[in-house]
Design an enzyme around this catalytic site. Structure first.
Site, short mmCIF file in Angstrom:
data_model
loop_
_atom_site.label_atom_id
_atom_site.label_comp_id
_atom_site.label_asym_id
_atom_site.label_seq_id
_atom_site.Cartn_x
_atom_site.Cartn_y
_atom_site.Cartn_z
N ASP A 12 62.28 26.15 9.70
CA ASP A 12 63.26 25.03 9.86
C ASP A 12 64.14 25.34 10.86
OD1 ASP A 12 64.21 22.76 9.34
OD2 ASP A 12 64.34 22.56 7.51
C1 BGC Z 1 64.97 19.31 8.62
C2 BGC Z 1 63.58 19.49 8.46
C3 BGC Z 1 63.21 18.76 9.81
C4 BGC Z 1 63.72 19.49 11.05
C5 BGC Z 1 63.12 18.80 12.26
C6 BGC Z 1 65.73 20.13 9.62
O1 BGC Z 1 67.10 19.95 9.46
O2 BGC Z 1 65.38 20.21 7.44
O3 BGC Z 1 62.95 18.65 7.44
O4 BGC Z 1 61.62 18.62 9.97
O5 BGC Z 1 65.31 19.44 10.89
O6 BGC Z 1 63.94 17.61 12.56
#
Ligand code: BGC
Length: 733
Positions: free
Chosen positions: A277
């Protein structure tokens, strides 16, 4: 004879397909290894690096083979331009894989996932994912960070909006539907998206429902509650998973060898890749298990995180660690192989660019909007309907007072993660009702108050409007930014002064229909008794207002059922239907049982609950064979009759309880569901077949097994009411 021939032809056909696929896979492995051998160390870690957006520096890095993936780049032209740098200007010409959070639509925005799950309609949800994929792919996107397959048993957690609620069986069905929808029949089809099951794993178990917070659960709960949805996604062929922000019992998910290596890549044999993530590897420093980014990178990599999203932790500096034997190059090779394998499967080497002309005809296509409307209607849950006040009687009504901060709001329906959704595409409830009723019924609108601020200056104006009307429709709830990531709430009642406004309006003694818009279960105890009807409308996407209007006037008979429990009070959280019995199950007349002294233990609205404008009667539950081997299938049927005056759909639910186990078992578990359409007066026999293997759990030795013994099965319209029967699982020993 004829049928034998047919069978042989079919078999030959299947074998050809399997062989063909196998040959393709072998071919891909050869290409992957060939490429890997030509790569420098910097190019390898480059493939494992993902950045957000672009700039001149990133473009130079792409040229040098130091970036393998981008996210958040918008537009077919821009994506093609960057791809061209990778393919035509980098040494090895390895294409980029470009990702974006396409969560519930690209431009055609569907209901938020929690809402969509209330439809229990896997066919429609798959279709919505297919459409989202088409639109996004036509804009040069290859990869979506969806579906979110996190179980959420705590409505304080804002990200409950992004998933399918609290149940592993339903959640697994939704995971499968979305993966199949996004990825289509072949990843190489230019109008499909690579899917990403996230967030691996147990992210929804955050203590206190506070986003990013500590998770501390048993291995049994991990395996039985949180992991099944990921397994379902993997079995459906999901190409990637995302490692989560949270820790699990002391080990952050993005450095967790047990969940990533032992379970995912070992036990499950997952051959796709894992992306972190956003900076979740970098955050290993804040977690306190790495002293700097380099050490964090080593921990993430060793655990099995193949690509680093925005963490800048997989760096060329690792080369020295490989040289001195601290880090094995094989780990890096494995990660790169996985990434290249997916890039080949996506067909990016053969067709790196998207035809820029197709987006025009695809984006917001009429069929897409129609599907958005259908899913929006099916997502609506009727929570209360006293004296059958709904549907509105348009022949007898003269004036409707439409009140509330969300009644004419074009932003909230887009919900969290609205991707390229635009307010101009949204139909509000006000517009939806006007479209529907035209001049037939007068609608007077007053906002009354805002969602969050505490100003009461517009109360009187709203009350005046109400006095002129026969009935009041109040549209209230949460704005879009109140659920989703980093949007945990400690108080789940209607925000701001909305409940106060509602109370003031209820005092006029006009019947009030409350239309809720929210991204999570709310606590409604203080308003529930003041209103005649409650329509749970969530954030339904661009067709929000049309869907709500269809339900309000009865052009669509509501059929949604809750997939997350609505508590009476935040103090009951976590609250979920598949809880354990405890040694002192709740008994209202015995103080020394498991309960609160100031509140019933039951929720306000249970899992699986939802009303209709008609009534369904269940009768005659029959278990075909009540002595089953673990290799058998439980076959059970029930009659469901529409005893009302309107046609309607009923989501028939099957729950099972294992009466005695070597470890404690939940009081019930969903193991089947079917959406059944019944005309007024019609009866159908609904049959379920549940493989006994579906009743496996982790026994006292952590063996995944079915234990012989007594079981009960309940079939009904929600998790509380239903008809029960019994059966036994016997052993041959
Ligand atoms: C979120 C994810 C997301 C990623 C990319 C993160 O802050 O937890 O779910 O896919 O950002 O945008």
């Amino acid at each position: 004879m004829k049928s034998t021939f047919k069978f042989l032809v079919t078999l030959a056909f299947i074998i050809t397909i399997i062989l063909g696929q196998h040959l393709k896979d072998v071919e891909i492995e050869v290409k992957v290894n060939d490429l890997l051998h030509q790569m420098t160390f910097a190019e390898k870690v480059g493939q494992m690096t993902q950045f957000s957006g672009t700039n001149k520096r990133y473009e130079q890095m792409i040229r040098e083979g130091k970036i393998g993936s981008l996210l958040n780049v918008i537009g077919a032209e821009e994506n093609n331009r960057l791809q061209k740098i990778a393919v035509e200007e980098s040494r090895l010409g390895i294409p980029l894989v470009i990702g974006l959070d396409v969560i519930h639509g690209y431009r055609t925005i569907f209901p938020i996932p929690l809402a969509a799950s209330a439809s229990w309609d896997t066919v429609l949800i798959r279709k919505a994912a297919e459409i989202a994929a088409k639109e996004a792919a036509s804009a040069g996107i290859h990869w979506t960070f969806a579906p979110m397959v996190d179980i959420a048993r705590d409505a304080r957690w804002g990200r409950i909006a992004e998933g399918a609620g609290e149940d592993p069986f339903l959640g697994s069905a939704m995971a499968r539907a979305q993966v199949l929808g996004f990825q289509g029949k072949s990843l190489a089809d230019p109008l499909t998206l690579l899917a990403c099951g996230k967030h691996f794993v147990a992210y929804g178990g955050a203590e206190g429902g506070r986003d990013y917070n500590t998770v501390d659960i048993s291995e049994r709960t991990l395996r039985e509650i949180y992991l099944p949805l990921f397994k379902a996604a993997v079995d459906a062929g999901v190409g990637t998973l995302m490692s989560a922000f949270n820790e699990i019992g002391g080990v952050p998910a993005s450095a967790n060898q047990f969940t990533l290596q032992t379970i995912l890549k070992g036990e499950w044999g997952f051959d796709g890749f894992v992306v972190s993530d956003w900076n979740s590897i970098g955050e290993l420093v804040a977690h306190g298990i790495a002293k700097d980014r380099l050490e964090a990178g080593v921990k993430g990599l060793t655990a099995g995180v193949d690509m680093d999203m925005e963490g800048r932790c997989y760096t060329i500096d690792m080369e020295a660690l490989v040289a001195d034997g601290t880090l094995s190059e094989e780990l890096i090779n494995d990660a790169v192989r996985r990434i290249l394998r997916i890039k080949f499967k996506l067909g990016l080497f053969e067709h790196p660019y998207i035809d820029e002309s197709i987006q025009k005809e695809l984006i917001l296509h009429q069929d897409h909007i129609q599907t958005a409307l259908e899913l929006a209607r099916e997502s609506i849950v009727l929570l209360k309907n006293k004296r059958d006040i709904l549907p509105l009687n348009r022949k007898e009504l003269n004036t409707i007072a439409l009140i509330g901060p969300l009644a004419d709001d074009k932003d909230a329906p887009l919900g969290t993660w609205r991707c390229q959704g635009k307010q101009e595409d949204v139909v509000t409830v006000y517009e939806g009702l006007k479209n529907k009723l035209g001049d037939e019924v007068k609608i007077i609108y007053a906002k009354g108050c805002d969602v969050k601020n505490n100003s009461r200056t517009e109360f009187n104006k709203a009350i005046k409007v109400v006095r002129k009307a026969d009935i009041v429709v109040m549209v209230m709830g949460e704005s879009a930014d109140m659920s989703g990531e980093a949007a945990s709430r400690a108080d789940l009642s209607l925000p701001g002064v909305q409940a106060e406004l509602l109370n003031a309006i209820a005092e006029t003694n006009k019947p009030v229909v409350l239309v809720l818009m929210n991204g999570r279960p709310l606590t409604l105890s203080n308003v529930e008794s003041k209103v005649t009807a409650i329509v749970e409308a969530w954030h339904l996407g661009i067709q929000h207002g049309n869907a709500v209007a269809d339900v309000l006037v009865g052009d669509y008979n509501p059929s949604g059922k809750l997939t997350a429990t609505f508590p009476r009070s935040v103090g009951q959280i976590p609250i979920y239907y598949n809880h354990k019995n405890s040694g002192r199950p709740n008994n209202p007349s015995d103080k020394f049982t498991s309960k609160y002294i100031d509140l019933p233990s039951s929720p306000l609205y249970p899992f699986g609950y939802g009303l209709s404008y008609t009534k369904f009667k269940y009768s005659d539950i029959k278990v075909l064979n009540n002595r089953l081997l673990s290799s058998d299938e439980l076959v059970v049927s029930v009659n469901v009759k529409n005893v009302g005056k309107r046609d309607g759909d009923e989501v028939v639910q099957l729950y099972i309880r294992d009466m005695v186990g070597s470890v404690t078992r939940p009081v019930k578990e969903l193991k089947g569901f079917q959406r059944v359409a019944l005309e007024a007066g019609e009866q159908k026999t609904v049959q379920f077949r549940v493989p006994v293997q579906e009743l496996r759990f982790y026994d006292s030795d952590m063996k995944y097994t079915v234990e012989p013994g007594d079981f009960s099965v309940m079939i009904g319209g929600n998790s509380v009411e239903g008809l029960t029967a019994n059966f036994k699982v016997i052993s041959l020993k």
